[in-house]
Write a protein that holds these residues in place. Structure first.
Motif, PDB file in Angstrom:
ATOM      1  N   ALA A 105       0.830  -1.207   0.000  1.00 44.68           N
ATOM      2  CA  ALA A 105       0.000   0.000   0.000  1.00 44.68           C
ATOM      3  C   ALA A 105       0.861   1.252   0.000  1.00 44.68           C
ATOM      4  N   THR A 106       1.929   1.227   0.767  1.00 40.37           N
ATOM      5  CA  THR A 106       2.827   2.380   0.846  1.00 40.37           C
ATOM      6  C   THR A 106       3.486   2.651  -0.498  1.00 40.37           C
ATOM      7  N   VAL A 107       4.025   1.616  -1.115  1.00 39.37           N
ATOM      8  CA  VAL A 107       4.699   1.790  -2.399  1.00 39.37           C
ATOM      9  C   VAL A 107       3.689   2.203  -3.469  1.00 39.37           C
ATOM     10  N   PHE A 108       2.491   1.610  -3.450  1.00 38.86           N
ATOM     11  CA  PHE A 108       1.469   2.011  -4.411  1.00 38.86           C
ATOM     12  C   PHE A 108       1.127   3.497  -4.243  1.00 38.86           C
ATOM     13  N   THR A 109       1.025   3.951  -3.016  1.00 38.33           N
ATOM     14  CA  THR A 109       0.739   5.363  -2.773  1.00 38.33           C
ATOM     15  C   THR A 109       1.869   6.242  -3.302  1.00 38.33           C
ATOM     16  N   MET A 110       3.101   5.827  -3.121  1.00 38.11           N
ATOM     17  CA  MET A 110       4.240   6.587  -3.637  1.00 38.11           C
ATOM     18  C   MET A 110       4.186   6.692  -5.162  1.00 38.11           C
ATOM     19  N   VAL A 111       3.875   5.580  -5.816  1.00 39.28           N
ATOM     20  CA  VAL A 111       3.742   5.583  -7.275  1.00 39.28           C
ATOM     21  C   VAL A 111       2.592   6.499  -7.691  1.00 39.28           C
ATOM     22  N   SER A 112       1.457   6.370  -7.013  1.00 40.63           N
ATOM     23  CA  SER A 112       0.277   7.177  -7.344  1.00 40.63           C
ATOM     24  C   SER A 112       0.527   8.666  -7.143  1.00 40.63           C
ATOM     25  N   MET A 113       1.255   9.024  -6.106  1.00 41.75           N
ATOM     26  CA  MET A 113       1.570  10.438  -5.856  1.00 41.75           C
ATOM     27  C   MET A 113       2.277  11.057  -7.062  1.00 41.75           C
ATOM     28  N   LYS A 115       1.789  10.311 -10.093  1.00 45.66           N
ATOM     29  CA  LYS A 115       0.857  10.391 -11.222  1.00 45.66           C
ATOM     30  C   LYS A 115      -0.322  11.324 -10.950  1.00 45.66           C
ATOM     31  N   ILE A 116      -0.895  11.239  -9.737  1.00 41.91           N
ATOM     32  CA  ILE A 116      -2.143  11.971  -9.473  1.00 41.91           C
ATOM     33  C   ILE A 116      -2.071  12.872  -8.243  1.00 41.91           C
ATOM     34  N   GLY A 117      -0.889  13.049  -7.709  1.00 45.20           N
ATOM     35  CA  GLY A 117      -0.717  13.942  -6.568  1.00 45.20           C
ATOM     36  C   GLY A 117      -1.464  13.463  -5.331  1.00 45.20           C
ATOM     37  N   THR A 118      -1.992  14.417  -4.585  1.00 49.41           N
ATOM     38  CA  THR A 118      -2.622  14.064  -3.309  1.00 49.41           C
ATOM     39  C   THR A 118      -3.921  13.274  -3.462  1.00 49.41           C
ATOM     40  N   SER A 119      -4.455  13.161  -4.663  1.00 52.03           N
ATOM     41  CA  SER A 119      -5.633  12.312  -4.873  1.00 52.03           C
ATOM     42  C   SER A 119      -5.321  10.849  -4.536  1.00 52.03           C
ATOM     43  N   ALA A 120      -4.045  10.511  -4.453  1.00 48.50           N
ATOM     44  CA  ALA A 120      -3.636   9.152  -4.101  1.00 48.50           C
ATOM     45  C   ALA A 120      -4.166   8.724  -2.731  1.00 48.50           C
ATOM     46  N   VAL A 121      -4.467   9.686  -1.856  1.00 46.47           N
ATOM     47  CA  VAL A 121      -4.957   9.319  -0.520  1.00 46.47           C
ATOM     48  C   VAL A 121      -6.344   8.686  -0.566  1.00 46.47           C
ATOM     49  N   GLN A 122      -7.036   8.773  -1.689  1.00 50.02           N
ATOM     50  CA  GLN A 122      -8.377   8.194  -1.798  1.00 50.02           C
ATOM     51  C   GLN A 122      -8.357   6.710  -2.140  1.00 50.02           C
ATOM     52  N   SER A 123      -7.196   6.153  -2.403  1.00 54.23           N
ATOM     53  CA  SER A 123      -7.090   4.734  -2.727  1.00 54.23           C
ATOM     54  C   SER A 123      -6.699   3.929  -1.498  1.00 54.23           C
ATOM     55  N   PHE A 136      -3.615  -9.081  -4.430  1.00 60.73           N
ATOM     56  CA  PHE A 136      -3.448  -7.636  -4.534  1.00 60.73           C
ATOM     57  C   PHE A 136      -4.786  -7.024  -4.923  1.00 60.73           C
ATOM     58  N   ALA A 137      -5.189  -5.968  -4.219  1.00 58.70           N
ATOM     59  CA  ALA A 137      -6.409  -5.230  -4.532  1.00 58.70           C
ATOM     60  C   ALA A 137      -6.006  -3.868  -5.077  1.00 58.70           C
ATOM     61  N   LEU A 138      -6.359  -3.617  -6.333  1.00 57.62           N
ATOM     62  CA  LEU A 138      -6.010  -2.370  -6.995  1.00 57.62           C
ATOM     63  C   LEU A 138      -7.270  -1.554  -7.265  1.00 57.62           C
ATOM     64  N   PRO A 139      -7.114  -0.245  -7.421  1.00 54.06           N
ATOM     65  CA  PRO A 139      -8.261   0.582  -7.777  1.00 54.06           C
ATOM     66  C   PRO A 139      -8.861   0.153  -9.126  1.00 54.06           C
ATOM     67  N   LYS A 146      -2.424   0.007 -14.521  1.00 51.26           N
ATOM     68  CA  LYS A 146      -1.192   0.141 -15.303  1.00 51.26           C
ATOM     69  C   LYS A 146      -0.034   0.532 -14.395  1.00 51.26           C
ATOM     70  N   ASP A 147      -0.247   1.525 -13.548  1.00 52.10           N
ATOM     71  CA  ASP A 147       0.817   1.985 -12.656  1.00 52.10           C
ATOM     72  C   ASP A 147       1.255   0.886 -11.687  1.00 52.10           C
TER      73      ASP A 147
END
Length: 182
Positions: A105-113, A115-123, A136-139, A146-147
């Motif tokens: 979850a931590t690494v996914f959030t880092m990757v998402s940040m 790409k989508i900035g702070t919107s990553a906190v919604q995942s 693995f549960a992905l959005p 893809k990310d």
């Protein structure tokens, strides 16, 4: 950063893809299609693919059924990881996990940040292990799938990735269930 050791053989893993949606069928499942395309292009095997409704018990039942199949090494679900009342995929995954992979979850959030900035906190993407199977549960967005594949799973599901990867410890995931004779 890791690296690919070309002196090691590529070992394909068998991956099931589960889309969680109240509205999509296979013909509208862009996120599932994204995952299937990427995993097969990488040389892995699509073991199964299904769509289930956003119902916690149904999701958990499908995860458990696939975990019980010896022909499935990895399950990737897409959808239902958000914050709305119908988003119950994470809870269903946690109903099944024996061990949760907090760092996923931590690494996914880092990757998402990136790409989508702070919107990553919604995942609430998550990962874990149950019955010798990775989950693995992905959005539900194809971009998030893809990310997650391109930045995390493609490497960790490649035996050649160094210094370590999920494939090399796959045979040991259920060692706690084996009883010694003696």
């Amino acid at each position: 950063m890791g690296r690919i050791d070309d002196s090691r053989p590529f070992i394909p893993v068998r991956i099931a893809v589960l889309t969680v949606s109240d509205t999509r069928g296979l013909d509208q499942d862009k996120s599932g299609d994204t995952l299937v395309k990427r995993l097969t292009e990488a040389g892995h095997i699509l073991a199964d693919r299904k769509i289930v409704k956003d119902e916690r018990d149904d999701i958990a039942a499908q995860l458990r059924a696939w975990c019980a199949e010896s022909e499935i090494d990895v399950i990737i679900s897409t959808g239902g990881t958000g914050l709305t009342g119908r988003d119950v995929t994470v809870e269903a995954h946690r109903d099944v996990y024996e061990k949760e992979m907090d760092a996923f979850a931590t690494v996914f959030t880092m990757v998402s940040m990136q790409k989508i900035g702070t919107s990553a906190v919604q995942s609430r993407a998550t990962g874990g292990v149950a019955m010798g199977t990775y989950l693995f549960a992905l959005p539900g967005s194809s971009g998030a799938c893809k990310d997650a594949w391109d930045e995390i799973l493609a490497y960790q599901l490649d035996y050649r990735h160094m210094p370590c990867n999920f494939v090399e410890i796959l045979p040991r995931l259920d060692e706690h269930l084996k009883r010694s004779k003696g």
